[in-house]
Design a protein around this motif. Structure first.
Motif, PDB file in Angstrom:
ATOM      1  N   PRO A 186      -0.800 -29.024 -25.440  1.00  0.00           N
ATOM      2  CA  PRO A 186      -0.689 -30.410 -25.908  1.00  0.00           C
ATOM      3  C   PRO A 186      -1.620 -31.377 -25.176  1.00  0.00           C
ATOM      4  CG  PRO A 186       1.476 -29.433 -25.717  1.00  0.00           C
ATOM      5  CD  PRO A 186       0.499 -28.444 -25.130  1.00  0.00           C
ATOM      6  N   SER A 187      -1.906 -31.104 -23.910  1.00  0.00           N
ATOM      7  CA  SER A 187      -2.786 -32.000 -23.163  1.00  0.00           C
ATOM      8  C   SER A 187      -4.246 -31.874 -23.590  1.00  0.00           C
ATOM      9  CB  SER A 187      -2.676 -31.728 -21.666  1.00  0.00           C
ATOM     10  OG  SER A 187      -3.154 -30.427 -21.365  1.00  0.00           O
ATOM     11  N   LYS A 188      -4.582 -30.810 -24.319  1.00  0.00           N
ATOM     12  CA  LYS A 188      -5.960 -30.591 -24.778  1.00  0.00           C
ATOM     13  C   LYS A 188      -6.118 -30.791 -26.289  1.00  0.00           C
ATOM     14  CE  LYS A 188      -7.455 -29.112 -20.774  1.00  0.00           C
ATOM     15  NZ  LYS A 188      -8.296 -29.893 -19.934  1.00  0.00           N
ATOM     16  N   SER A 189      -5.023 -31.012 -27.010  1.00  0.00           N
ATOM     17  CA  SER A 189      -5.103 -31.095 -28.467  1.00  0.00           C
ATOM     18  C   SER A 189      -5.965 -32.262 -28.961  1.00  0.00           C
ATOM     19  CB  SER A 189      -3.706 -31.179 -29.079  1.00  0.00           C
ATOM     20  OG  SER A 189      -3.078 -32.375 -28.672  1.00  0.00           O
ATOM     21  N   HIS A 190      -6.110 -33.303 -28.149  1.00  0.00           N
ATOM     22  CA  HIS A 190      -6.945 -34.437 -28.552  1.00  0.00           C
ATOM     23  C   HIS A 190      -8.423 -34.050 -28.638  1.00  0.00           C
ATOM     24  CE1 HIS A 190      -7.443 -34.502 -24.195  1.00  0.00           C
ATOM     25  NE2 HIS A 190      -8.546 -35.203 -24.386  1.00  0.00           N
ATOM     26  N   LEU A 191      -8.780 -32.900 -28.103  1.00  0.00           N
ATOM     27  CA  LEU A 191     -10.171 -32.451 -28.141  1.00  0.00           C
ATOM     28  C   LEU A 191     -10.539 -31.756 -29.447  1.00  0.00           C
ATOM     29  CD1 LEU A 191     -10.392 -31.060 -24.498  1.00  0.00           C
ATOM     30  CD2 LEU A 191     -11.224 -33.264 -25.344  1.00  0.00           C
ATOM     31  N   ARG A 205     -10.026 -36.177 -33.156  1.00  0.00           N
ATOM     32  CA  ARG A 205     -10.894 -37.133 -32.462  1.00  0.00           C
ATOM     33  C   ARG A 205     -10.900 -38.468 -33.187  1.00  0.00           C
ATOM     34  NH1 ARG A 205     -16.027 -33.234 -31.406  1.00  0.00           N
ATOM     35  NH2 ARG A 205     -14.897 -31.673 -30.230  1.00  0.00           N
ATOM     36  N   ARG A 206     -10.731 -39.510 -32.441  1.00  0.00           N
ATOM     37  CA  ARG A 206     -10.767 -40.868 -32.984  1.00  0.00           C
ATOM     38  C   ARG A 206     -11.585 -41.732 -32.039  1.00  0.00           C
ATOM     39  NH1 ARG A 206      -8.963 -38.205 -36.490  1.00  0.00           N
ATOM     40  NH2 ARG A 206      -6.931 -38.329 -37.437  1.00  0.00           N
ATOM     41  N   ILE A 207     -12.321 -42.697 -32.580  1.00  0.00           N
ATOM     42  CA  ILE A 207     -13.051 -43.629 -31.737  1.00  0.00           C
ATOM     43  C   ILE A 207     -12.632 -45.041 -32.118  1.00  0.00           C
ATOM     44  CG2 ILE A 207     -15.015 -42.086 -31.364  1.00  0.00           C
ATOM     45  CD1 ILE A 207     -16.573 -43.766 -33.398  1.00  0.00           C
ATOM     46  N   THR A 208     -12.704 -45.915 -31.142  1.00  0.00           N
ATOM     47  CA  THR A 208     -12.340 -47.304 -31.388  1.00  0.00           C
ATOM     48  C   THR A 208     -13.522 -48.022 -32.020  1.00  0.00           C
ATOM     49  OG1 THR A 208     -13.128 -48.066 -29.248  1.00  0.00           O
ATOM     50  CG2 THR A 208     -10.840 -47.290 -29.351  1.00  0.00           C
ATOM     51  N   LEU A 209     -13.273 -49.214 -32.529  1.00  0.00           N
ATOM     52  CA  LEU A 209     -14.342 -50.023 -33.113  1.00  0.00           C
ATOM     53  C   LEU A 209     -15.392 -50.345 -32.053  1.00  0.00           C
ATOM     54  CD1 LEU A 209     -15.387 -51.463 -35.610  1.00  0.00           C
ATOM     55  CD2 LEU A 209     -13.974 -53.423 -35.006  1.00  0.00           C
TER      56      LEU A 209
END
Length: 63
Positions: free
Chosen positions: A27-32, A37-41
């Protein structure tokens, strides 16, 4: 899982094995994962500014 594509532009699951599961990442690596992946404005603006300025990704040094 096996999926078949039909000429009518539809997909069909033709084989599924619910016992065949495994963890692809902690779970600590799932954002990869690419799908997460999401980026801010602000980040998108920085990327665009860097591209328009001719700065290469990851600040690659030119020889």
């Amino acid at each position: 899982m096996k999926i078949k594509f039909h000429p009518s532009r539809k997909y069909q699951v033709v084989e599924f094995n619910p016992e065949h599961i495994h963890i692809t990442a902690s779970p600590s690596k799932s954002h990869l994962h690419r799908s997460q992946r999401r980026i801010t404005l602000a980040q998108a603006s920085e990327i665009e500014l860097a591209e328009n300025s001719g700065i290469a990704p990851k600040a690659k040094k030119q020889k």
